[in-house]
Design an enzyme around this catalytic site. Structure first.
Site, PDB file in Angstrom:
ATOM      1  N   GLU A 182       0.899  -1.153   0.000  1.00  0.00           N
ATOM      2  CA  GLU A 182       0.000   0.000   0.000  1.00  0.00           C
ATOM      3  C   GLU A 182       0.939   1.203   0.000  1.00  0.00           C
ATOM      4  OE1 GLU A 182      -3.697   2.009   2.449  1.00  0.00           O
ATOM      5  OE2 GLU A 182      -2.018   1.216   3.580  1.00  0.00           O
ATOM      6  N   HIS A 209     -11.262  -2.345   1.965  1.00  0.00           N
ATOM      7  CA  HIS A 209     -11.765  -1.971   3.295  1.00  0.00           C
ATOM      8  C   HIS A 209     -11.620  -0.483   3.583  1.00  0.00           C
ATOM      9  CE1 HIS A 209      -7.483  -2.211   3.728  1.00  0.00           C
ATOM     10  NE2 HIS A 209      -7.553  -1.646   4.913  1.00  0.00           N
ATOM     11  N   ASP A 210     -10.856   0.243   2.762  1.00  0.00           N
ATOM     12  CA  ASP A 210     -10.669   1.687   2.964  1.00  0.00           C
ATOM     13  C   ASP A 210     -11.476   2.509   1.959  1.00  0.00           C
ATOM     14  OD1 ASP A 210      -8.970   1.700   5.151  1.00  0.00           O
ATOM     15  OD2 ASP A 210      -7.161   1.551   3.935  1.00  0.00           O
TER      16      ASP A 210
END
Length: 563
Positions: A257, A330-331
């Site tokens: 990420e 999930h973000d």
């Protein structure tokens, strides 16, 4: 680039708290994942990435780790994880865990020792401490979750640094001892038999050591810390050492990420000798907001804007390495709600068109739980219904920037990370079959019409189409390894590209609108995949009218279909 095993994978991301609750405490768990392995195997995925399951007070849902070697009891114990790894392996499914090494929880023993003994703690240099100036924090930097990056250390004139939440103090990567502790932990997990890591917030590990103020960029008098605490010069030494001390000792996969990395640096991150196997590019995922941490600065966009961002990303990644392609995570909010603006068009066709569009880009495809059945955003009526710390911060920050409470709530409903964290819809029973008791986070009301059980019984469902999408990719070397070449680049509503591998050519058309669109085919093609149930096996040189939200995957005739 030589072929790597992880290029063939299809990765399914699980948010464990919301996937399946095996013991009816309202919280998803590791046993819940094990019990659903048959479902994942039938979907066709080959790898699971599980969001953090380590010991944590859960202030940021597990991204605040208090013990890297223990599991959070609400998810289960090490025996449960060993069983999951073993059972998944029997089904040909690998497990990837989240690696969170920019920060710990403030409840980690290292930080706890520092709190008890600020002057003499042996962990004093494990974190970033600075003296305040005239009763003010050391700098005017704003954390990603709002407020100052500096939090006072009680009974001292010192502050500790946190890029994210107050309960997530950043580790001091300048300290070799910290790095060695982290490498030891990474190797522990790789020895355990996991296939690799998704590496969280890794571009934050290096800070500008000048620690100076910048001109404020908001009503709070602060400035985004990303300018001084993300992807700073010198990070390459840390990333190279991390790789050498851990990843290269195992044939593992690493997915970084890595926000804030300019395309010119992608070769360092994902090239033949890059720090990671692949990284996520968030530029297209954040096209609706000015930045991932300022949701109230909305950006108007159209299909052409989205297409340009996708193709720029694909072309730049193709020059140097391999990408990680995702629609949601999930973000993020739900992709169907983000990319398909009119609610009435969020249906089988738009969901399958989006799925295929992203699946056949060059790179390893990721599916986030619920994406394969077309789960959507929810709408909450008040800020009290939200769990996500980032959403709550954005709500109050929106109002500080002059927006009304109604406008602030609207921004949060559109973008909240809770949108993708609502419990998974297994069936139409109460709580969607996720649990027999009230879940930790409110359900999306549409679970009665959008759920796995119904879609498994309907051969024309989004779920069945996802199975086809996966099967087609997994038997086509062209769709895995082929080069990508954008076509119809200026068309306002069609996204189209070619994949080429040796003599094989596959052309992919996606109509991103609710009107028919004309394309002119330059050859004779076999139809590999079509989300409209037509009997046509071939299409020839002619005008072809793409139906609303049609996905059409064509193989140029007279060429071998690599299998």
């Amino acid at each position: 680039m030589e072929k790597k095993w992880w290029q063939k994978e299809v990765i399914y991301q699980i948010y464990p708290k919301s996937f399946y609750d095996s013991n009816n405490d309202g919280i998803g768990d590791i046993k819940g994942i094990t019990q659903k392995l048959d479902y994942l195997e039938s979907l066709g995925i080959t790898m699971i990435w599980i969001c953090p399951i380590y010991q944590s007070p859960m202030a940021d849902n597990g991204y605040d780790i208090s013990d890297y070697y223990q599991l959070n009891p609400e998810f289960g114990d090490m025996k449960d994880l060993d069983e999951l790894i073993e059972r998944a392996k029997e089904k040909g499914i690998k497990i990837v865990l989240d690696l969170v090494i920019n920060h710990t929880s403030d409840e980690h023993p290292w930080f706890q020792d520092l709190l008890k003994n600020p002057e003499d703690s042996k962990y004093r240099d494990y974190y970033i401490l600075k003296s305040g100036q005239d009763g003010m924090p050391p700098t005017n930097w704003r954390s990603v979750f709002g407020g100052s990056v500096w939090e006072p250390l009680k009974n001292t004139n010192e502050y500790y640094f946190h890029s994210f939440g107050v309960k997530q103090p950043d580790l001091n990567w300048e300290n070799k001892q910290v790095r060695n502790e982290l490498y030891k932990m990474v190797n522990y997990w790789l020895k355990k038999g996991i296939a690799g890591f998704r590496v969280d917030a890794i571009t934050f590990i290096k800070k500008d050591q000048n620690f100076d103020n910048l001109p404020a960029d908001g009503a709070d008098g602060l400035v985004k810390c990303t300018k001084k605490a993300r992807n700073q010069a010198g990070i390459e030494e840390f990333l190279h050492e991390l790789k050498e001390e851990t990843f290269t000792k195992y044939d593992c996969v690493t997915i970084g990420e890595a926000p804030g990395v300019p395309y010119e640096q992608y070769g360092d991150f994902i090239g033949d000798n890059g720090y990671f196997s692949m990284i996520f590019d968030f530029r297209y995922a954040d096209l609706d907001v000015a930045s991932g941490s300022e949701w109230f600065k909305r950006v108007e966009w159209n299909v052409l804007d989205l297409k340009k961002l996708i193709f720029k990303s694909q072309t730049e990644i193709q020059k140097v390495g391999w990408g990680a392609n995702f629609l949601e995570n999930h973000d993020q909010n739900r992709s169907l709600s983000k990319y398909i603006k009119e609610e009435e068009n969020r249906n089988f066709y738009s969901a399958t068109m989006l799925g295929a569009l992203f699946f056949y880009l060059r790179g390893t495809p990721f599916i986030y739980q619920g994406q394969e059945i077309g789960m959507t955003n929810f709408k909450r009526k008040s800020i009290e219904e939200f769990d996500d710390i980032s959403s709550i911060d954005q709500y109050y920050r929106s109002m500080n920037e002059g927006f009304s409470a109604e406008e602030a709530l609207h921004f949060i409903n559109l973008r909240s990370r809770d949108n993708s964290r609502t419990p998974f819809h297994w069936n139409d029973q109460e709580y969607g079959g996720f649990s027999k008791v009230k879940p930790w986070l409110g359900m999306n009301d549409n679970y009665r019409s959008i759920n796995v059980e119904q879609q498994e019984q309907d051969p024309n469902s989004i779920l069945h189409f996802y199975k086809k999408i996966i099967q087609l990719r997994q038997k086509s070397e062209c769709l895995i390894y082929g080069e990508i070449e954008p076509i119809l680049e200026d068309h306002p509503t069609i996204v189209a590209y070619k994949r080429k591998y040796y003599a094989e050519e596959i052309v992919c058309y996606f109509n991103f609108s609710c009107d028919e669109q004309k394309v002119v085919l330059d050859d004779k093609f076999d139809v590999l995949l079509d989300n409209y149930k037509e009997d046509k096996q071939t299409v020839s040189e002619q005008e072809y009218f793409l139906k609303p939200y049609q996905a059409l995957i064509l193989l140029k005739q007279g060429e071998s279909h690599h299998e």
